[in-house]
Design an enzyme around this catalytic site. Sequence first.
Site, PDB file in Angstrom:
ATOM      1  N   GLY A  11       7.496  -1.761   2.121  1.00  0.00           N
ATOM      2  CA  GLY A  11       7.527  -0.667   1.155  1.00  0.00           C
ATOM      3  C   GLY A  11       8.908  -0.566   0.508  1.00  0.00           C
ATOM      4  O   GLY A  11       9.777  -1.409   0.750  1.00  0.00           O
ATOM      5  N   TYR A 127      -1.926  14.732   0.125  1.00  0.00           N
ATOM      6  CA  TYR A 127      -0.750  13.977   0.564  1.00  0.00           C
ATOM      7  C   TYR A 127       0.248  14.918   1.240  1.00  0.00           C
ATOM      8  O   TYR A 127       0.713  14.644   2.354  1.00  0.00           O
ATOM      9  CB  TYR A 127      -0.102  13.267  -0.631  1.00  0.00           C
ATOM     10  CG  TYR A 127       1.270  12.714  -0.346  1.00  0.00           C
ATOM     11  CD1 TYR A 127       1.432  11.535   0.377  1.00  0.00           C
ATOM     12  CD2 TYR A 127       2.424  13.374  -0.790  1.00  0.00           C
ATOM     13  CE1 TYR A 127       2.703  11.036   0.654  1.00  0.00           C
ATOM     14  CE2 TYR A 127       3.686  12.879  -0.534  1.00  0.00           C
ATOM     15  CZ  TYR A 127       3.819  11.716   0.194  1.00  0.00           C
ATOM     16  OH  TYR A 127       5.079  11.220   0.466  1.00  0.00           O
TER      17      TYR A 127
HETATM   18  N1  LIG Z   1       7.825   7.357  -2.976  1.00  0.00           N
HETATM   19  C1  LIG Z   1       8.291   8.593  -3.096  1.00  0.00           C
HETATM   20  O1  LIG Z   1       8.555   9.089  -4.201  1.00  0.00           O
HETATM   21  C2  LIG Z   1       8.529   9.429  -1.874  1.00  0.00           C
HETATM   22  C3  LIG Z   1       8.998  10.734  -2.032  1.00  0.00           C
HETATM   23  C4  LIG Z   1       9.227  11.498  -0.899  1.00  0.00           C
HETATM   24  C5  LIG Z   1       8.986  10.984   0.365  1.00  0.00           C
HETATM   25  N2  LIG Z   1       8.515   9.722   0.486  1.00  0.00           N
HETATM   26  C6  LIG Z   1       8.275   9.204   1.838  1.00  0.00           C
HETATM   27  O2  LIG Z   1       9.214   8.176   2.074  1.00  0.00           O
HETATM   28  C7  LIG Z   1       8.649   7.198   2.953  1.00  0.00           C
HETATM   29  C8  LIG Z   1       8.818   5.824   2.366  1.00  0.00           C
HETATM   30  O3  LIG Z   1       8.162   5.807   1.111  1.00  0.00           O
HETATM   31  P1  LIG Z   1       8.095   4.508   0.200  1.00  0.00           P
HETATM   32  O4  LIG Z   1       8.168   4.967  -1.211  1.00  0.00           O
HETATM   33  O5  LIG Z   1       9.027   3.485   0.711  1.00  0.00           O
HETATM   34  O6  LIG Z   1       6.585   4.079   0.471  1.00  0.00           O
HETATM   35  P2  LIG Z   1       5.849   2.737   0.018  1.00  0.00           P
HETATM   36  O7  LIG Z   1       6.696   1.935  -0.879  1.00  0.00           O
HETATM   37  O8  LIG Z   1       4.480   3.135  -0.398  1.00  0.00           O
HETATM   38  O9  LIG Z   1       5.768   1.970   1.418  1.00  0.00           O
HETATM   39  C9  LIG Z   1       4.917   2.368   2.433  1.00  0.00           C
HETATM   40  C10 LIG Z   1       4.622   1.126   3.233  1.00  0.00           C
HETATM   41  O10 LIG Z   1       3.734   1.507   4.291  1.00  0.00           O
HETATM   42  C11 LIG Z   1       2.821   0.439   4.439  1.00  0.00           C
HETATM   43  N3  LIG Z   1       1.608   0.847   5.103  1.00  0.00           N
HETATM   44  C12 LIG Z   1       0.524   1.463   4.594  1.00  0.00           C
HETATM   45  N4  LIG Z   1      -0.406   1.608   5.544  1.00  0.00           N
HETATM   46  C13 LIG Z   1       0.111   1.078   6.679  1.00  0.00           C
HETATM   47  C14 LIG Z   1      -0.368   0.911   7.984  1.00  0.00           C
HETATM   48  N5  LIG Z   1      -1.585   1.343   8.335  1.00  0.00           N
HETATM   49  N6  LIG Z   1       0.418   0.307   8.905  1.00  0.00           N
HETATM   50  C15 LIG Z   1       1.651  -0.139   8.556  1.00  0.00           C
HETATM   51  N7  LIG Z   1       2.153  -0.023   7.329  1.00  0.00           N
HETATM   52  C16 LIG Z   1       1.405   0.581   6.402  1.00  0.00           C
HETATM   53  C17 LIG Z   1       2.518   0.004   3.020  1.00  0.00           C
HETATM   54  O11 LIG Z   1       1.957  -1.285   3.017  1.00  0.00           O
HETATM   55  P3  LIG Z   1       0.909  -1.696   1.889  1.00  0.00           P
HETATM   56  O12 LIG Z   1       1.621  -1.467   0.580  1.00  0.00           O
HETATM   57  O13 LIG Z   1       0.622  -3.119   2.211  1.00  0.00           O
HETATM   58  O14 LIG Z   1      -0.265  -0.772   2.051  1.00  0.00           O
HETATM   59  C18 LIG Z   1       3.909   0.030   2.411  1.00  0.00           C
HETATM   60  O15 LIG Z   1       4.573  -1.199   2.588  1.00  0.00           O
HETATM   61  C19 LIG Z   1       7.190   7.627   3.164  1.00  0.00           C
HETATM   62  O16 LIG Z   1       7.107   8.320   4.372  1.00  0.00           O
HETATM   63  C20 LIG Z   1       6.918   8.576   2.023  1.00  0.00           C
HETATM   64  O17 LIG Z   1       5.925   9.517   2.345  1.00  0.00           O
HETATM   65  C21 LIG Z   1       8.289   8.922  -0.603  1.00  0.00           C
END
Ligand SMILES: NC(=O)c1ccc[n+]([C@@H]2O[C@H](COP(=O)([O-])OP(=O)(O)OC[C@H]3O[C@@H](n4cnc5c(N)ncnc54)[C@H](OP(=O)(O)O)[C@@H]3O)[C@@H](O)[C@H]2O)c1
Length: 299
Positions: A11, A127
């Site tokens: 991610g 979410y």
């Molecule tokens: N993005 C934002 O704007 C934002 C804002 C606030 C907080 N956050 C939080 O910050 C954290 C990191 O976010 P991010 O943006 O880096 O998220 P991301 O890019 O969507 O990465 C999440 C990763 O989790 C993997 N994943 C999904 N299902 C899984 C499973 N069952 N087992 C293992 N891995 C799995 C995904 O793989 P696949 O892609 O292969 O499914 C992806 O690589 C998260 O907790 C998110 O809720 C994000």
Amino acid sequence: MIRILVTGANGQLGSDLRAIAPQYRNIMFTFVDKRRLNILDTEKFEQTLQIYWPHYVINAAAYTNVEKAEDDQRTAFELNSEAVGAMAHICKKNRVRLLHISSDYVYHPDHDALITEDTPPKPKGIYARSKYHGELKILESGASSLIVRTSWLYSSFGNNFVKTMLELGKTKKEVSVIHDQVGAPTYARDLAHALVQMIQKTESEKIKWSGRIYNYANEGTVSWYDFAQLIFAKMDNSNITVLPVSSTDYPSKVPRPKNSRLSLEKTKSTWGLTIRPWQDALDDMLAEWSKPKNKSWRP
Ligand SMILES: NC(=O)c1ccc[n+]([C@@H]2O[C@H](COP(=O)([O-])OP(=O)(O)OC[C@H]3O[C@@H](n4cnc5c(N)ncnc54)[C@H](OP(=O)(O)O)[C@@H]3O)[C@@H](O)[C@H]2O)c1
């Protein structure tokens, strides 16, 4: 040597942790993506702990598609709540500390003031509720844990607002962007460094982890509209016009918070972190994004 296991390694945050790992010579990182460790498979998670014996798990895996979650409540809760709760219990049993990432969406405040960690959560939408339930499950488990709530995450890896704007800038003459939601953009690489620095400080000062919650974002706040304007300005793209629209004119299934202005005071004072302004972080991300990179990483 400190050992850290990172889940969700493909991610945005996982990829930026991977990018910075070589800078921390006293830490042995193990990165596992979904293919190698699906966090829904709790048995495999425990086996993975017992193979690598990490001192810390950074859980960067999550269900993050906020719109899709509205039609897929079950999967969002399975991943962001049930699996996270199970991870916490397994971490407790194996005496591993859990550093979990949560979201500004859990707050959804009615006011315009800075959001401190004491602001009562009022998550709206699937979410946000799934992330909040995940937090509660960690706290209930009694695991040695920290929860870091971040906002508006972007990176040169994965999908995010900045990269969407950069793509639209190649083909469009106009783009409509919401002007009445204000928050703090967070460069995933800065968050990645901050998480590792929290772990280093924990080790050097023997800080106990007891389910404390911290906000983390880059310094300063901005609307999505002004953020988009600056992205195009920094790319010297004057061919595109950014049109301000209000949240009510923008169709979305998800109630999105108008105020995501996170207070960083507790985080800075507890961890001694220097947090740079979001504009400086954006410069670095754009420079990183412009570099050719090998996107075919596999553990
Ligand atoms: N993005 C934002 O704007 C934002 C804002 C606030 C907080 N956050 C939080 O910050 C954290 C990191 O976010 P991010 O943006 O880096 O998220 P991301 O890019 O969507 O990465 C999440 C990763 O989790 C993997 N994943 C999904 N299902 C899984 C499973 N069952 N087992 C293992 N891995 C799995 C995904 O793989 P696949 O892609 O292969 O499914 C992806 O690589 C998260 O907790 C998110 O809720 C994000």
